[in-house]
Write a protein that holds these residues in place. Structure first.
Motif, mmCIF file in Angstrom:
data_model
loop_
_atom_site.group_PDB
_atom_site.id
_atom_site.type_symbol
_atom_site.label_atom_id
_atom_site.label_comp_id
_atom_site.label_asym_id
_atom_site.label_seq_id
_atom_site.Cartn_x
_atom_site.Cartn_y
_atom_site.Cartn_z
ATOM 1 N N MET A 80 20.102 44.176 17.636
ATOM 2 C CA MET A 80 19.476 44.446 18.923
ATOM 3 C C MET A 80 20.534 44.349 20.012
ATOM 4 O O MET A 80 21.367 43.462 19.997
ATOM 5 N N ASN A 81 20.454 45.260 20.945
ATOM 6 C CA ASN A 81 21.422 45.238 22.036
ATOM 7 C C ASN A 81 20.742 44.806 23.338
ATOM 8 O O ASN A 81 19.528 44.578 23.390
ATOM 9 N N VAL A 82 21.529 44.717 24.385
ATOM 10 C CA VAL A 82 21.020 44.212 25.661
ATOM 11 C C VAL A 82 19.983 45.163 26.263
ATOM 12 O O VAL A 82 19.060 44.717 26.958
ATOM 13 N N ASN A 83 20.094 46.452 25.985
ATOM 14 C CA ASN A 83 19.102 47.405 26.499
ATOM 15 C C ASN A 83 17.721 47.138 25.904
ATOM 16 O O ASN A 83 16.714 47.201 26.604
ATOM 17 N N LEU A 84 17.686 46.855 24.629
ATOM 18 C CA LEU A 84 16.409 46.569 23.990
ATOM 19 C C LEU A 84 15.809 45.262 24.501
ATOM 20 O O LEU A 84 14.599 45.161 24.708
ATOM 21 N N TYR A 85 16.658 44.266 24.735
ATOM 22 C CA TYR A 85 16.171 43.012 25.316
ATOM 23 C C TYR A 85 15.593 43.241 26.715
ATOM 24 O O TYR A 85 14.580 42.649 27.078
ATOM 25 N N ALA A 86 16.235 44.103 27.499
ATOM 26 C CA ALA A 86 15.727 44.416 28.841
ATOM 27 C C ALA A 86 14.384 45.124 28.756
ATOM 28 O O ALA A 86 13.461 44.828 29.524
ATOM 29 N N LEU A 87 14.249 46.053 27.821
ATOM 30 C CA LEU A 87 12.979 46.759 27.651
ATOM 31 C C LEU A 87 11.872 45.797 27.222
ATOM 32 O O LEU A 87 10.768 45.822 27.774
ATOM 33 N N LEU A 88 12.164 44.943 26.259
ATOM 34 C CA LEU A 88 11.154 43.992 25.782
ATOM 35 C C LEU A 88 10.768 42.988 26.864
ATOM 36 O O LEU A 88 9.592 42.629 26.999
ATOM 37 N N ALA A 89 11.750 42.535 27.642
ATOM 38 C CA ALA A 89 11.441 41.624 28.742
ATOM 39 C C ALA A 89 10.577 42.320 29.784
ATOM 40 O O ALA A 89 9.642 41.731 30.327
ATOM 41 N N GLY A 90 10.875 43.583 30.066
ATOM 42 C CA GLY A 90 10.063 44.333 31.021
ATOM 43 C C GLY A 90 8.670 44.641 30.508
ATOM 44 O O GLY A 90 7.713 44.707 31.281
ATOM 45 N N LEU A 91 8.539 44.830 29.205
ATOM 46 C CA LEU A 91 7.228 45.130 28.629
ATOM 47 C C LEU A 91 6.344 43.900 28.482
ATOM 48 O O LEU A 91 5.122 43.992 28.637
ATOM 49 N N TYR A 92 6.939 42.747 28.176
ATOM 50 C CA TYR A 92 6.133 41.573 27.859
ATOM 51 C C TYR A 92 6.312 40.397 28.822
ATOM 52 O O TYR A 92 5.331 39.779 29.214
ATOM 53 N N VAL A 93 7.527 40.078 29.184
ATOM 54 C CA VAL A 93 7.774 38.892 30.001
ATOM 55 C C VAL A 93 7.309 39.086 31.438
ATOM 56 O O VAL A 93 6.614 38.233 31.996
ATOM 57 N N VAL A 94 7.684 40.206 32.044
ATOM 58 C CA VAL A 94 7.297 40.456 33.444
ATOM 59 C C VAL A 94 5.775 40.501 33.605
ATOM 60 O O VAL A 94 5.229 39.826 34.486
ATOM 61 N N PRO A 95 5.028 41.240 32.764
ATOM 62 C CA PRO A 95 3.568 41.216 32.927
ATOM 63 C C PRO A 95 2.952 39.833 32.681
ATOM 64 O O PRO A 95 1.981 39.464 33.352
ATOM 65 N N LEU A 96 3.514 39.064 31.751
ATOM 66 C CA LEU A 96 2.983 37.722 31.515
ATOM 67 C C LEU A 96 3.211 36.813 32.717
ATOM 68 O O LEU A 96 2.323 36.034 33.094
ATOM 69 N N ILE A 97 4.370 36.924 33.335
ATOM 70 C CA ILE A 97 4.636 36.127 34.539
ATOM 71 C C ILE A 97 3.715 36.557 35.676
ATOM 72 O O ILE A 97 3.169 35.710 36.394
ATOM 73 N N LEU A 98 3.527 37.862 35.831
ATOM 74 C CA LEU A 98 2.626 38.346 36.884
ATOM 75 C C LEU A 98 1.182 37.911 36.611
ATOM 76 O O LEU A 98 0.461 37.532 37.540
ATOM 77 N N LEU A 99 0.768 37.948 35.366
ATOM 78 C CA LEU A 99 -0.582 37.499 35.018
ATOM 79 C C LEU A 99 -0.745 36.010 35.284
ATOM 80 O O LEU A 99 -1.766 35.566 35.824
ATOM 81 N N TRP A 100 0.260 35.236 34.950
ATOM 82 C CA TRP A 100 0.225 33.801 35.180
ATOM 83 C C TRP A 100 0.156 33.489 36.673
ATOM 84 O O TRP A 100 -0.592 32.606 37.091
ATOM 85 N N GLN A 101 0.921 34.198 37.479
ATOM 86 C CA GLN A 101 0.931 33.957 38.920
ATOM 87 C C GLN A 101 -0.288 34.532 39.630
ATOM 88 O O GLN A 101 -0.615 34.106 40.734
ATOM 89 N N SER A 102 -0.958 35.493 39.029
ATOM 90 C CA SER A 102 -2.094 36.126 39.707
ATOM 91 C C SER A 102 -3.271 35.174 39.889
ATOM 92 O O SER A 102 -4.066 35.349 40.813
ATOM 93 N N SER A 103 -3.370 34.173 39.053
ATOM 94 C CA SER A 103 -4.486 33.240 39.190
ATOM 95 C C SER A 103 -4.301 32.286 40.360
ATOM 96 O O SER A 103 -5.255 31.673 40.817
ATOM 97 N N ARG A 104 -3.095 32.186 40.863
ATOM 98 C CA ARG A 104 -2.832 31.265 41.966
ATOM 99 C C ARG A 104 -2.195 31.948 43.169
ATOM 100 O O ARG A 104 -1.579 31.303 43.995
ATOM 101 N N VAL A 105 -2.348 33.260 43.280
ATOM 102 C CA VAL A 105 -1.648 33.990 44.326
ATOM 103 C C VAL A 105 -2.127 33.593 45.724
ATOM 104 O O VAL A 105 -1.347 33.601 46.673
ATOM 105 N N ARG A 106 -3.363 33.210 45.870
ATOM 106 C CA ARG A 106 -3.860 32.809 47.193
ATOM 107 C C ARG A 106 -3.291 31.477 47.656
ATOM 108 O O ARG A 106 -3.192 31.222 48.846
ATOM 109 N N ARG A 107 -2.934 30.628 46.700
ATOM 110 C CA ARG A 107 -2.391 29.308 47.050
ATOM 111 C C ARG A 107 -0.883 29.303 47.213
ATOM 112 O O ARG A 107 -0.308 28.295 47.604
ATOM 113 N N LEU A 108 -0.239 30.409 46.905
ATOM 114 C CA LEU A 108 1.220 30.475 47.003
ATOM 115 C C LEU A 108 1.654 30.580 48.457
ATOM 116 O O LEU A 108 0.888 31.007 49.323
#
Length: 95
Positions: free
Chosen positions: A1-29
């Motif tokens: 696996m190269n760095v491009n694939l890691y970037a794609l996987l992070a963009g597909l899974y990590v970024v949406p998970l972080i956004l989903l996690w933060q969406s439950s508390r966005v009003r309190r931020l």
């Protein structure tokens, strides 16, 4: 696996998970964190459209030496949400 694939996987899974996690508390931020959240959420939607468009473009339309297809296919899902999130903080402070 190269760095491009890691970037794609992070963009597909990590970024949406972080956004989903933060969406439950966005009003309190704090205001900068809310701006970053909404910039990143909108940026991820924009990046998704770009990646799907590049993925659905026929292979015959690209030359073997095209760097743009590699950049537009691997990196937008990770880079655009970060850039738009930071831009929303910076541009929000000036207004």
């Amino acid at each position: 696996m190269n760095v491009n694939l890691y970037a794609l996987l992070a963009g597909l899974y990590v970024v949406p998970l972080i956004l989903l996690w933060q969406s439950s508390r966005v009003r309190r931020l704090a205001l900068p964190a809310r701006r970053f959240f909404w910039g990143a959420a909108i940026g991820h939607c924009v990046a998704s459209v770009i990646v799907v468009t590049v993925a659905l473009t026929p292979v015959a339309a690209w030359a073997p030496t095209d760097v743009a297809r590699g950049l537009l296919g691997w990196w937008p899902l990770l880079a655009i949400p970060l850039v738009m999130g930071l831009a929303s903080i910076i541009l929000g402070r000036k207004s």
